[in-house]
Design a protein around this motif. Structure first.
Motif, PDB file in Angstrom:
ATOM      1  N   ASP A   1       0.835  -1.200   0.000  1.00 45.85           N
ATOM      2  CA  ASP A   1       0.000   0.000   0.000  1.00 45.85           C
ATOM      3  C   ASP A   1       0.872   1.253   0.000  1.00 45.85           C
ATOM      4  O   ASP A   1       0.584   2.215  -0.711  1.00 45.85           O
ATOM      5  CB  ASP A   1      -0.931   0.005   1.216  1.00 45.85           C
ATOM      6  CG  ASP A   1      -1.643   1.333   1.363  1.00 45.85           C
ATOM      7  OD1 ASP A   1      -2.532   1.627   0.537  1.00 45.85           O
ATOM      8  OD2 ASP A   1      -1.282   2.101   2.284  1.00 45.85           O
ATOM      9  N   LEU A   2       1.926   1.253   0.793  1.00 44.24           N
ATOM     10  CA  LEU A   2       2.823   2.413   0.841  1.00 44.24           C
ATOM     11  C   LEU A   2       3.506   2.652  -0.499  1.00 44.24           C
ATOM     12  O   LEU A   2       3.713   3.802  -0.890  1.00 44.24           O
ATOM     13  CB  LEU A   2       3.860   2.233   1.955  1.00 44.24           C
ATOM     14  CG  LEU A   2       3.313   2.398   3.369  1.00 44.24           C
ATOM     15  CD1 LEU A   2       4.255   1.796   4.391  1.00 44.24           C
ATOM     16  CD2 LEU A   2       3.030   3.866   3.671  1.00 44.24           C
ATOM     17  N   PHE A   3       3.852   1.591  -1.202  1.00 42.39           N
ATOM     18  CA  PHE A   3       4.460   1.753  -2.526  1.00 42.39           C
ATOM     19  C   PHE A   3       3.489   2.449  -3.468  1.00 42.39           C
ATOM     20  O   PHE A   3       3.858   3.406  -4.167  1.00 42.39           O
ATOM     21  CB  PHE A   3       4.901   0.400  -3.095  1.00 42.39           C
ATOM     22  CG  PHE A   3       5.640   0.534  -4.397  1.00 42.39           C
ATOM     23  CD1 PHE A   3       6.984   0.843  -4.414  1.00 42.39           C
ATOM     24  CD2 PHE A   3       4.975   0.380  -5.604  1.00 42.39           C
ATOM     25  CE1 PHE A   3       7.670   0.988  -5.618  1.00 42.39           C
ATOM     26  CE2 PHE A   3       5.643   0.520  -6.810  1.00 42.39           C
ATOM     27  CZ  PHE A   3       6.996   0.821  -6.820  1.00 42.39           C
ATOM     28  N   ALA A   4       2.250   1.988  -3.476  1.00 35.92           N
ATOM     29  CA  ALA A   4       1.233   2.610  -4.335  1.00 35.92           C
ATOM     30  C   ALA A   4       0.981   4.058  -3.921  1.00 35.92           C
ATOM     31  O   ALA A   4       0.834   4.941  -4.779  1.00 35.92           O
ATOM     32  CB  ALA A   4      -0.064   1.800  -4.289  1.00 35.92           C
ATOM     33  N   ALA A   5       0.951   4.328  -2.621  1.00 34.16           N
ATOM     34  CA  ALA A   5       0.722   5.688  -2.131  1.00 34.16           C
ATOM     35  C   ALA A   5       1.854   6.613  -2.549  1.00 34.16           C
ATOM     36  O   ALA A   5       1.613   7.754  -2.966  1.00 34.16           O
ATOM     37  CB  ALA A   5       0.584   5.680  -0.609  1.00 34.16           C
ATOM     38  N   THR A   6       3.083   6.130  -2.443  1.00 32.46           N
ATOM     39  CA  THR A   6       4.235   6.940  -2.842  1.00 32.46           C
ATOM     40  C   THR A   6       4.118   7.341  -4.298  1.00 32.46           C
ATOM     41  O   THR A   6       4.349   8.497  -4.666  1.00 32.46           O
ATOM     42  CB  THR A   6       5.549   6.167  -2.601  1.00 32.46           C
ATOM     43  OG1 THR A   6       5.629   5.804  -1.226  1.00 32.46           O
ATOM     44  CG2 THR A   6       6.764   6.990  -2.969  1.00 32.46           C
ATOM     45  N   ASP A   7       3.724   6.409  -5.130  1.00 31.96           N
ATOM     46  CA  ASP A   7       3.565   6.678  -6.558  1.00 31.96           C
ATOM     47  C   ASP A   7       2.483   7.727  -6.802  1.00 31.96           C
ATOM     48  O   ASP A   7       2.684   8.680  -7.565  1.00 31.96           O
ATOM     49  CB  ASP A   7       3.250   5.372  -7.292  1.00 31.96           C
ATOM     50  CG  ASP A   7       3.348   5.510  -8.790  1.00 31.96           C
ATOM     51  OD1 ASP A   7       4.424   5.911  -9.288  1.00 31.96           O
ATOM     52  OD2 ASP A   7       2.347   5.229  -9.475  1.00 31.96           O
ATOM     53  N   GLU A   8       1.347   7.589  -6.145  1.00 35.47           N
ATOM     54  CA  GLU A   8       0.252   8.552  -6.316  1.00 35.47           C
ATOM     55  C   GLU A   8       0.651   9.944  -5.862  1.00 35.47           C
ATOM     56  O   GLU A   8       0.336  10.948  -6.522  1.00 35.47           O
ATOM     57  CB  GLU A   8      -0.980   8.102  -5.538  1.00 35.47           C
ATOM     58  CG  GLU A   8      -1.737   6.965  -6.180  1.00 35.47           C
ATOM     59  CD  GLU A   8      -3.006   6.630  -5.411  1.00 35.47           C
ATOM     60  OE1 GLU A   8      -3.608   7.555  -4.803  1.00 35.47           O
ATOM     61  OE2 GLU A   8      -3.387   5.462  -5.400  1.00 35.47           O
ATOM     62  N   LEU A   9       1.318  10.027  -4.726  1.00 36.16           N
ATOM     63  CA  LEU A   9       1.740  11.323  -4.202  1.00 36.16           C
ATOM     64  C   LEU A   9       2.758  11.991  -5.126  1.00 36.16           C
ATOM     65  O   LEU A   9       2.674  13.189  -5.392  1.00 36.16           O
ATOM     66  CB  LEU A   9       2.319  11.152  -2.794  1.00 36.16           C
ATOM     67  CG  LEU A   9       1.315  10.737  -1.716  1.00 36.16           C
ATOM     68  CD1 LEU A   9       2.024  10.170  -0.507  1.00 36.16           C
ATOM     69  CD2 LEU A   9       0.418  11.913  -1.339  1.00 36.16           C
ATOM     70  N   ALA A  10       3.712  11.196  -5.612  1.00 34.42           N
ATOM     71  CA  ALA A  10       4.709  11.748  -6.540  1.00 34.42           C
ATOM     72  C   ALA A  10       4.049  12.212  -7.833  1.00 34.42           C
ATOM     73  O   ALA A  10       4.399  13.272  -8.379  1.00 34.42           O
ATOM     74  CB  ALA A  10       5.784  10.702  -6.828  1.00 34.42           C
ATOM     75  N   GLU A  11       3.091  11.450  -8.307  1.00 36.21           N
ATOM     76  CA  GLU A  11       2.390  11.844  -9.536  1.00 36.21           C
ATOM     77  C   GLU A  11       1.555  13.102  -9.313  1.00 36.21           C
ATOM     78  O   GLU A  11       1.391  13.907 -10.236  1.00 36.21           O
ATOM     79  CB  GLU A  11       1.547  10.683 -10.053  1.00 36.21           C
ATOM     80  CG  GLU A  11       2.417   9.583 -10.641  1.00 36.21           C
ATOM     81  CD  GLU A  11       1.655   8.340 -11.070  1.00 36.21           C
ATOM     82  OE1 GLU A  11       0.433   8.253 -10.825  1.00 36.21           O
ATOM     83  OE2 GLU A  11       2.307   7.439 -11.631  1.00 36.21           O
ATOM     84  N   ARG A  12       1.056  13.310  -8.104  1.00 30.64           N
ATOM     85  CA  ARG A  12       0.335  14.554  -7.815  1.00 30.64           C
ATOM     86  C   ARG A  12       1.286  15.739  -7.906  1.00 30.64           C
ATOM     87  O   ARG A  12       0.928  16.790  -8.458  1.00 30.64           O
ATOM     88  CB  ARG A  12      -0.326  14.484  -6.435  1.00 30.64           C
ATOM     89  CG  ARG A  12      -1.109  15.739  -6.076  1.00 30.64           C
ATOM     90  CD  ARG A  12      -2.295  15.939  -7.001  1.00 30.64           C
ATOM     91  NE  ARG A  12      -2.959  17.209  -6.747  1.00 30.64           N
ATOM     92  CZ  ARG A  12      -3.558  17.920  -7.681  1.00 30.64           C
ATOM     93  NH1 ARG A  12      -3.623  17.496  -8.927  1.00 30.64           N
ATOM     94  NH2 ARG A  12      -4.126  19.059  -7.374  1.00 30.64           N
ATOM     95  N   LEU A  13       2.491  15.582  -7.371  1.00 33.55           N
ATOM     96  CA  LEU A  13       3.489  16.642  -7.511  1.00 33.55           C
ATOM     97  C   LEU A  13       3.748  16.963  -8.978  1.00 33.55           C
ATOM     98  O   LEU A  13       3.823  18.126  -9.370  1.00 33.55           O
ATOM     99  CB  LEU A  13       4.804  16.240  -6.835  1.00 33.55           C
ATOM    100  CG  LEU A  13       4.887  16.466  -5.338  1.00 33.55           C
ATOM    101  CD1 LEU A  13       6.085  15.738  -4.754  1.00 33.55           C
ATOM    102  CD2 LEU A  13       4.949  17.963  -5.023  1.00 33.55           C
ATOM    103  N   ARG A  14       3.877  15.930  -9.792  1.00 37.78           N
ATOM    104  CA  ARG A  14       4.130  16.139 -11.219  1.00 37.78           C
ATOM    105  C   ARG A  14       2.939  16.837 -11.877  1.00 37.78           C
ATOM    106  O   ARG A  14       3.128  17.720 -12.706  1.00 37.78           O
ATOM    107  CB  ARG A  14       4.426  14.800 -11.903  1.00 37.78           C
ATOM    108  CG  ARG A  14       5.690  14.103 -11.414  1.00 37.78           C
ATOM    109  CD  ARG A  14       6.951  14.916 -11.638  1.00 37.78           C
ATOM    110  NE  ARG A  14       7.134  15.086 -13.075  1.00 37.78           N
ATOM    111  CZ  ARG A  14       7.571  16.201 -13.653  1.00 37.78           C
ATOM    112  NH1 ARG A  14       7.874  17.260 -12.942  1.00 37.78           N
ATOM    113  NH2 ARG A  14       7.699  16.270 -14.959  1.00 37.78           N
TER     114      ARG A  14
END
Length: 157
Positions: free
Chosen positions: A58-71
């Motif tokens: 879950d944390l891996f998926a969350a990290t990806d979503e958060l980073a993509e929000r920054l982008r």
């Protein structure tokens, strides 16, 4: 291009900084949780091993979503161990073997710290009218609260 009300752009930097910290915190907790997944021992090994696997995925998926929000906001997402180390509020796991109870308590404490940071990010996102980030962080807060409950239950609390 993302929508942000004109009057909210001045507070945008707080949202960006909060998202950067959220990426770093999520990745740091992912590493810690994965470490404990590998190294947990004891009579509850199988259950803890599986619980921690669910949480680090879950944390891996969350990290990806958060980073993509920054982008999506037009910003660079942190992606190096140095950047994560500089940004995170989550302490590293102690060196050496810990017992399962110490590992679980460490994860609870780390998630509580993450909740504090997420609450500040949520407030900043609400102030800027960034509803996408509000929704994303509200979901992360709910997941962290659920994960704390599950970890506390393992300790009989």
């Amino acid at each position: 291009e993302t929508f942000m009300p004109q009057n909210a752009k001045a507070n945008r930097d707080q949202v960006i900084a909060g998202l950067e910290k959220a990426v770093a915190n999520s990745y740091a907790l992912l590493i810690k949780t994965h470490n404990y997944h590998w190294n947990v021992v004891g009579p509850n090994f199988y259950g803890l091993h599986n619980l921690l696997e669910t949480q680090y995925k879950d944390l891996f998926a969350a990290t990806d979503e958060l980073a993509e929000r920054l982008r999506a906001l037009g910003c660079h997402a942190p992606g190096s161990l140095k950047a994560f180390s500089d940004l995170t509020s989550i302490p590293d796991a102690p060196d050496g073997q810990q017992d399962a109870q110490a590992m679980i308590q460490d994860l609870i404490d780390s998630r509580r710290k993450m909740l504090e940071d997420e609450a500040r990010l949520l407030s900043a996102a609400e102030e800027t009218g960034d509803q996408v980030t509000v929704d994303m962080i509200t979901e992360r807060i709910g997941q962290n609260e659920k994960d704390i409950w599950m970890l506390r239950s393992v300790l009989g609390k």
